[in-house]
Design an enzyme around this catalytic site. Structure first.
Site, PDB file in Angstrom:
ATOM      1  N   HIS A 234       0.899  -1.196   0.139  1.00  0.00           N
ATOM      2  CA  HIS A 234      -0.135   0.029  -0.001  1.00  0.00           C
ATOM      3  C   HIS A 234       1.003   1.279   0.084  1.00  0.00           C
ATOM      4  O   HIS A 234       1.883   1.231   0.739  1.00  0.00           O
ATOM      5  CB  HIS A 234      -1.014  -0.088   1.115  1.00  0.00           C
ATOM      6  CG  HIS A 234      -1.977   0.930   1.010  1.00  0.00           C
ATOM      7  ND1 HIS A 234      -2.071   2.232   1.415  1.00  0.00           N
ATOM      8  CD2 HIS A 234      -3.344   0.610   0.795  1.00  0.00           C
ATOM      9  CE1 HIS A 234      -3.029   2.922   1.198  1.00  0.00           C
ATOM     10  NE2 HIS A 234      -3.884   1.938   0.757  1.00  0.00           N
TER      11      HIS A 234
ATOM     12  N   ASP B 253      -7.796  -5.382   0.009  1.00  0.00           N
ATOM     13  CA  ASP B 253      -8.558  -6.176  -1.081  1.00  0.00           C
ATOM     14  C   ASP B 253      -7.988  -7.563  -0.826  1.00  0.00           C
ATOM     15  O   ASP B 253      -8.619  -8.567  -1.496  1.00  0.00           O
ATOM     16  CB  ASP B 253      -8.053  -5.633  -2.610  1.00  0.00           C
ATOM     17  CG  ASP B 253      -8.776  -4.348  -2.705  1.00  0.00           C
ATOM     18  OD1 ASP B 253      -9.717  -4.271  -2.277  1.00  0.00           O
ATOM     19  OD2 ASP B 253      -7.935  -3.423  -3.310  1.00  0.00           O
TER      20      ASP B 253
HETATM   21  N1  ACO Z   1       4.054  -7.768  -4.872  1.00  0.00           N
HETATM   22  C1  ACO Z   1       5.547  -7.793  -4.877  1.00  0.00           C
HETATM   23  N2  ACO Z   1       6.279  -6.531  -4.860  1.00  0.00           N
HETATM   24  C2  ACO Z   1       5.875  -5.489  -4.594  1.00  0.00           C
HETATM   25  C3  ACO Z   1       4.491  -5.456  -4.287  1.00  0.00           C
HETATM   26  C4  ACO Z   1       3.520  -6.568  -4.378  1.00  0.00           C
HETATM   27  N3  ACO Z   1       2.251  -6.670  -4.301  1.00  0.00           N
HETATM   28  N4  ACO Z   1       3.820  -4.128  -4.013  1.00  0.00           N
HETATM   29  C5  ACO Z   1       5.143  -3.477  -4.076  1.00  0.00           C
HETATM   30  N5  ACO Z   1       6.001  -4.378  -4.282  1.00  0.00           N
HETATM   31  C6  ACO Z   1       7.471  -3.842  -4.327  1.00  0.00           C
HETATM   32  C7  ACO Z   1       7.923  -3.155  -5.570  1.00  0.00           C
HETATM   33  O1  ACO Z   1       8.205  -4.015  -6.617  1.00  0.00           O
HETATM   34  C8  ACO Z   1       9.046  -2.127  -5.055  1.00  0.00           C
HETATM   35  O2  ACO Z   1      10.117  -2.958  -4.958  1.00  0.00           O
HETATM   36  P1  ACO Z   1      11.701  -2.351  -5.460  1.00  0.00           P
HETATM   37  O3  ACO Z   1      11.828  -1.378  -4.163  1.00  0.00           O
HETATM   38  O4  ACO Z   1      12.613  -3.579  -5.223  1.00  0.00           O
HETATM   39  O5  ACO Z   1      11.522  -1.789  -6.686  1.00  0.00           O
HETATM   40  C9  ACO Z   1       8.471  -1.800  -3.777  1.00  0.00           C
HETATM   41  O6  ACO Z   1       7.829  -3.144  -3.235  1.00  0.00           O
HETATM   42  C10 ACO Z   1       7.912  -0.730  -3.580  1.00  0.00           C
HETATM   43  O7  ACO Z   1       6.594  -0.584  -4.716  1.00  0.00           O
HETATM   44  P2  ACO Z   1       6.081   0.591  -5.177  1.00  0.00           P
HETATM   45  O8  ACO Z   1       5.235   0.082  -6.354  1.00  0.00           O
HETATM   46  O9  ACO Z   1       7.052   1.550  -5.465  1.00  0.00           O
HETATM   47  O10 ACO Z   1       5.121   1.087  -3.998  1.00  0.00           O
HETATM   48  P3  ACO Z   1       4.018   1.978  -4.200  1.00  0.00           P
HETATM   49  O11 ACO Z   1       3.545   2.705  -3.121  1.00  0.00           O
HETATM   50  O12 ACO Z   1       3.894   2.863  -5.441  1.00  0.00           O
HETATM   51  O13 ACO Z   1       2.669   0.957  -4.783  1.00  0.00           O
HETATM   52  C11 ACO Z   1       0.816  -0.468  -4.757  1.00  0.00           C
HETATM   53  C12 ACO Z   1       1.575   0.664  -3.945  1.00  0.00           C
HETATM   54  C13 ACO Z   1       0.217   0.144  -5.997  1.00  0.00           C
HETATM   55  C14 ACO Z   1      -0.479  -0.673  -3.689  1.00  0.00           C
HETATM   56  C15 ACO Z   1       1.738  -1.898  -4.954  1.00  0.00           C
HETATM   57  O14 ACO Z   1       2.124  -2.128  -3.653  1.00  0.00           O
HETATM   58  C16 ACO Z   1       0.981  -2.903  -5.608  1.00  0.00           C
HETATM   59  O15 ACO Z   1       0.996  -2.726  -6.775  1.00  0.00           O
HETATM   60  N6  ACO Z   1       0.167  -3.685  -5.052  1.00  0.00           N
HETATM   61  C17 ACO Z   1      -0.489  -4.845  -5.703  1.00  0.00           C
HETATM   62  C18 ACO Z   1      -2.103  -4.311  -6.153  1.00  0.00           C
HETATM   63  C19 ACO Z   1      -2.760  -4.110  -4.893  1.00  0.00           C
HETATM   64  O16 ACO Z   1      -3.045  -4.847  -4.085  1.00  0.00           O
HETATM   65  N7  ACO Z   1      -3.478  -2.789  -5.052  1.00  0.00           N
HETATM   66  C20 ACO Z   1      -4.503  -2.631  -3.952  1.00  0.00           C
HETATM   67  C21 ACO Z   1      -4.081  -1.309  -3.364  1.00  0.00           C
HETATM   68  S1  ACO Z   1      -5.209  -0.920  -2.039  1.00  0.00           S
HETATM   69  C22 ACO Z   1      -6.450   0.007  -2.768  1.00  0.00           C
HETATM   70  O17 ACO Z   1      -5.975   0.716  -3.780  1.00  0.00           O
HETATM   71  C23 ACO Z   1      -7.477  -0.068  -2.265  1.00  0.00           C
END
Ligand code: ACO
Length: 428
Positions: free
Chosen positions: A307, A364
């Site tokens: 998140h 979720d």
């Molecule tokens: N699985 C694997 N790796 C992940 C995940 C995941 N679900 N989420 C983040 N990471 C990793 C990224 O690859 C990144 O790694 P790095 O630092 O080695 O490059 C690090 O964690 C940070 O991730 P970001 O994408 O920069 O974090 P951001 O805050 O931009 O994204 C997000 C948050 C979009 C929710 C992300 O965690 C994600 O894609 N999660 C999966 C989708 C999801 O569940 N979305 C629902 C969110 S809640 C809502 O909207 C109601």
């Protein structure tokens, strides 16, 4: 004492005020930065460090895992309130008295119908259309049937537009499903509560009585409350920015629905179930999917994990995890993917990749398992999120209008070609 931030650019110092929120959050106010510096701006793709507004609706502390609507904790509201009370709280700032709640519900019920011609629009969609696309189109289309809802300036006009959409949106959501399921587009029963009536509109079969199930009603109330607002997320910011052009409530909400659809946002609830199903079909090998999620050359992400703001735990996920167990037991449903989800969570919470990046289950991760147990089909999960988020979007839109916020118009740093002389086609 008011605080000041000093920034130094090429040896010249500029002072900027720091504003403080009611929970002691500090923010450097850069409103005057360009004027003071002769055009220097800031850049922050994804707005990871940028506040777009001051808001009195929702407080969340991502480090401590706190979420409060208008000061009330999400735990209390999910346990003790119903969805319509929470909608009133979010939109108008206070929990309603019994009379206020009754009037609010009566005003919504008076709008719980749509023009018969809306059915013709629904008929034009292919049956396989995703209900989120249908829902956003229909929400926009409502403007054509309610032109007075566009220019809403006074509080009274806003109230009318608000009860109108709160009345009509459940109808549209249920009909988006019924179209796909091949059921006739029928209304529910205004003598039922808001959530129960929605369930009837969804599930009443032709030539059969609908029977309310209190376990299902309570579970859905809880889920909708947990989704009702989450400050300046992607869809809410979209609603505010579209609304800032005075485009009107319904189309601003329609834009929010589209923003919510994406799998990185509300679409994640559908993606989680599809992922858990895929793991089950693949023999339940969670380790394989954990490895895929960690592999940077693989686009796969563990859906329902991570998140932007919560870096400790998502308090909504905690409540939903407990609720999932309770609801499945109460309904006598055994769902093997619940075990897969629990296994994945356990592995992730012990894995340094997820621990180091502070990746925890989000709202979720378990919500889809409850939706499934309630009989809601997978493609309807994100529309359910939209139904829950509706009061939050409305509250944020109303706040933005009442505060007379300026039109949203970010700056950029241009990195394209500098001036080039035009060359006519035959000389290129
Ligand atoms: N699985 C694997 N790796 C992940 C995940 C995941 N679900 N989420 C983040 N990471 C990793 C990224 O690859 C990144 O790694 P790095 O630092 O080695 O490059 C690090 O964690 C940070 O991730 P970001 O994408 O920069 O974090 P951001 O805050 O931009 O994204 C997000 C948050 C979009 C929710 C992300 O965690 C994600 O894609 N999660 C999966 C989708 C999801 O569940 N979305 C629902 C969110 S809640 C809502 O909207 C109601």
């Amino acid at each position: 004492m008011s605080r000041i931030a000093t920034i130094e650019i090429d040896g010249k110092k500029y002072e900027l005020p720091i504003i403080e929120g009611s929970e002691n959050e500090l923010a450097i106010d850069i409103k005057k930065l360009r004027g003071l510096t002769g055009g220097i701006t800031t850049i922050d793709p994804g707005y990871k460090n940028t506040g777009s507004c001051e808001s009195a609706i929702t407080f969340l502390d991502g480090e401590k895992g706190i979420l409060r609507y208008r000061g009330y904790s999400i735990e209390d509201l999910a346990e003790k309130a119903n969805f319509l009370e929470v909608a009133f709280l979010l939109i108008f700032g206070e929990l309603p008295s019994v009379d206020e709640l009754e009037k609010f519900h009566e005003d919504i019920k008076a709008q719980a119908h749509v023009d018969e011609d809306v059915k013709k629009i629904i008929d034009g969609f292919p049956k396989a259309a995703h209900p989120m696309g249908v829902l956003s189109s229909l929400t926009s289309a409502l403007v054509a049937f309610n032109p007075a809802s566009v220019n809403v300036d006074s509080e009274e006009e806003m109230y009318n537009a608000i009860v109108r959409i709160l009345g009509k949106f459940p109808v549209l959501t249920a009909w988006a499903y019924r179209k796909q399921a091949g059921f006739p587009l029928e209304y529910g029963d205004n003598s039922l509560g808001y959530v129960d009536n929605f369930l009837k509109m969804m599930f009443k079969k032709p030539a059969a009585e609908y029977e309310s199930n209190q376990i299902v009603v309570d579970a859905l109330n809880k889920l909708l409350i947990l989704h009702a607002d989450h400050e300046q997320n992607c869809s809410t910011s979209t609603v505010r920015i579209v609304g800032s052009s005075n485009a009107g409530l319904f189309v601003s909400l329609s834009a929010g629905i589209n923003a919510l659809w994406g799998p990185l946002h509300g679409g994640a609830n559908q993606a989680v179930i599809e992922m858990l199903e895929a793991i089950k079909e693949d023999g339940g090998d969670t380790k394989k999917y954990m490895a895929k999620a960690k592999d940077k050359s693989d686009p796969f992400r563990l859906m329902g994990f991570g998140h932007r703001v919560y870096k400790n735990f998502d308090p909504r996920a905690k409540i939903i995890k407990v609720a999932a167990d309770e609801v499945l037991e109460a309904l006598g449903v055994e769902d093997p993917i619940l075990e897969i989800a629990k296994g994945l969570e356990k592995e992730a919470l012990e894995d340094s990749y997820f621990v180091d990046r502070k990746l925890y289950p989000n709202v979720d991760f378990y919500s889809g398992i409850i939706y499934r147990a309630l009989g809601i089909p997978t493609e309807m999960f994100t529309p359910m999120f939209a139904l829950g988020r509706l009061p939050g979007w409305i509250a944020q839109w109303r706040e933005m209008r009442l505060r007379k916020e300026p039109i949203g118009r970010p700056r950029q740093v241009y990195i394209g070609e500098t001036y080039r002389k035009f060359i006519s086609a035959n000389k290129r």
